[in-house]
Design an enzyme around this catalytic site. Structure first.
Site, mmCIF file in Angstrom:
data_model
loop_
_atom_site.group_PDB
_atom_site.id
_atom_site.type_symbol
_atom_site.label_atom_id
_atom_site.label_comp_id
_atom_site.label_asym_id
_atom_site.label_seq_id
_atom_site.Cartn_x
_atom_site.Cartn_y
_atom_site.Cartn_z
ATOM 1 C CG ASN A 7 -1.924 1.097 1.222
ATOM 2 O OD1 ASN A 7 -1.604 2.238 0.920
ATOM 3 N ND2 ASN A 7 -3.157 0.781 1.563
ATOM 4 C CG HIS A 10 0.705 6.352 4.804
ATOM 5 N ND1 HIS A 10 -0.209 7.332 5.129
ATOM 6 C CD2 HIS A 10 0.208 5.195 5.292
ATOM 7 C CE1 HIS A 10 -1.208 6.788 5.812
ATOM 8 N NE2 HIS A 10 -0.981 5.503 5.897
ATOM 9 C CG HIS A 43 -8.357 4.019 0.993
ATOM 10 N ND1 HIS A 43 -8.567 3.916 2.347
ATOM 11 C CD2 HIS A 43 -9.571 4.363 0.462
ATOM 12 C CE1 HIS A 43 -9.830 4.185 2.633
ATOM 13 N NE2 HIS A 43 -10.460 4.470 1.499
ATOM 14 N NE ARG A 45 -8.589 7.348 4.295
ATOM 15 C CZ ARG A 45 -9.423 7.099 5.291
ATOM 16 N NH1 ARG A 45 -10.549 7.783 5.388
ATOM 17 N NH2 ARG A 45 -9.159 6.172 6.182
ATOM 18 N NE ARG A 49 -7.992 11.106 5.322
ATOM 19 C CZ ARG A 49 -8.448 10.721 6.516
ATOM 20 N NH1 ARG A 49 -7.665 10.027 7.321
ATOM 21 N NH2 ARG A 49 -9.669 11.033 6.893
ATOM 22 C CD GLU A 70 -6.984 -0.647 1.138
ATOM 23 O OE1 GLU A 70 -6.523 -1.678 1.654
ATOM 24 O OE2 GLU A 70 -6.808 0.495 1.627
ATOM 25 C CB THR A 101 -9.350 1.591 7.767
ATOM 26 O OG1 THR A 101 -9.211 2.230 6.499
ATOM 27 C CG2 THR A 101 -10.633 0.789 7.784
ATOM 28 C CD GLU A 151 -7.213 -6.337 3.056
ATOM 29 O OE1 GLU A 151 -6.401 -5.699 3.759
ATOM 30 O OE2 GLU A 151 -7.549 -5.972 1.915
ATOM 31 C CG HIS A 191 -5.664 -2.003 9.385
ATOM 32 N ND1 HIS A 191 -5.698 -0.956 8.502
ATOM 33 C CD2 HIS A 191 -5.806 -1.453 10.610
ATOM 34 C CE1 HIS A 191 -5.886 0.180 9.153
ATOM 35 N NE2 HIS A 191 -5.938 -0.099 10.438
#
Length: 247
Positions: A7, A10, A43, A45, A49, A70, A101, A151, A191
């Site tokens: 992922n 970030h 992801h 969103r 963000r 995601e 999340t 998941e 996660h």
């Protein structure tokens, strides 16, 4: 062997801190694949963000590996998924005020909405996974709405420091995976996983994919993303050879 979904959200978080053009998550995806990533996860969103529409579009056009998007069930985001056609979509819960999340999707409470979204996505050839807690009611609901994968949310396991609680949570994840496979669902997990806690999970849990982000990106600040991904792949391979789970 378990596939690693990296992922890269970030990387985009750092970029968006200055609203500039670097670091580029699309370049991060390229380097992650060189490091051994089997899947790139992002992801998109509703509040944008970190990952932006541009990132999803460019990843889909340039990535040489599977893309896992995601997303929430918001109509705007569903339309973007249908337009870009990632290989896989993972539906997740989303709240504006959360830092990340906080738990699994309540599929049982939103069956009608989720069933319709799953139908639209699968009708366009997109595999659909649902990010859920390892609870029998949610697993049954995931099957009922037509998902191909679940998941399992590993955040509670990842965040506990108590060995007894950790073992209890692993048992719950194992049970959830067994129930899901018996129902004909394919099982992924993710996660909060780190270089410190992923080993025991790999040894204990039978899943197809692990999706890991923050820990890899954090290490990449010091080592570079290619090396950070490679080290996680090596960990997964080593602990897979010592697995304790039973299919």
């Amino acid at each position: 062997m378990i596939q690693l979904g990296v992922n890269i959200d970030h990387v985009a978080t750092l970029r968006q801190a200055r609203r500039t053009f670097e670091p580029d998550p699309v370049m991060a995806a390229y380097l992650a694949v060189l490091g051994g990533a089997d899947i790139i996860t992002v992801h998109l969103r509703e509040d944008r963000r970190h990952i932006q529409d541009r990132d999803v579009k460019l990843l889909r056009e340039t990535a040489c590996t599977k893309i896992n998007l995601e997303m929430s069930t918001a109509p705007e985001i569903v339309d973007i998924a249908l337009k870009t056609k990632p290989e896989q979509v993972t539906l997740v819960p989303e709240k504006r005020q959360e830092v990340t999340t906080e738990g699994g999707l309540d599929v049982a409470f939103q069956k009608t909405t989720i069933r319709e979204v799953v139908k639209r996505l699968k009708g366009d050839g997109i595999q659909v996974s649902l990010f859920i807690d390892p609870e029998e009611i949610q697993i049954a609901a995931a099957k009922d709405v037509g998902a191909s994968y679940i998941e399992l949310h590993t955040g509670n396991y990842a965040n506990t420091g108590d060995p007894v609680t950790r073992n209890t949570l692993i048992e719950k994840l194992q049970q959830g995976a067994r129930i899901a496979r018996a129902a004909g669902l394919r099982v992924n997990a993710g996660h909060g996983l780190t270089y410190q806690n992923v080993g025991l999970l790999v040894e204990s849990l039978n899943v197809e994919e692990l999706h890991i982000g923050h820990s890899i990106v954090s290490r990449a600040v010091f080592t570079g993303i290619q090396k950070a991904v490679s080290e996680m792949k090596e960990l997964i391979a080593r602990h897979s050879a010592s697995k304790h789970w039973v299919s």
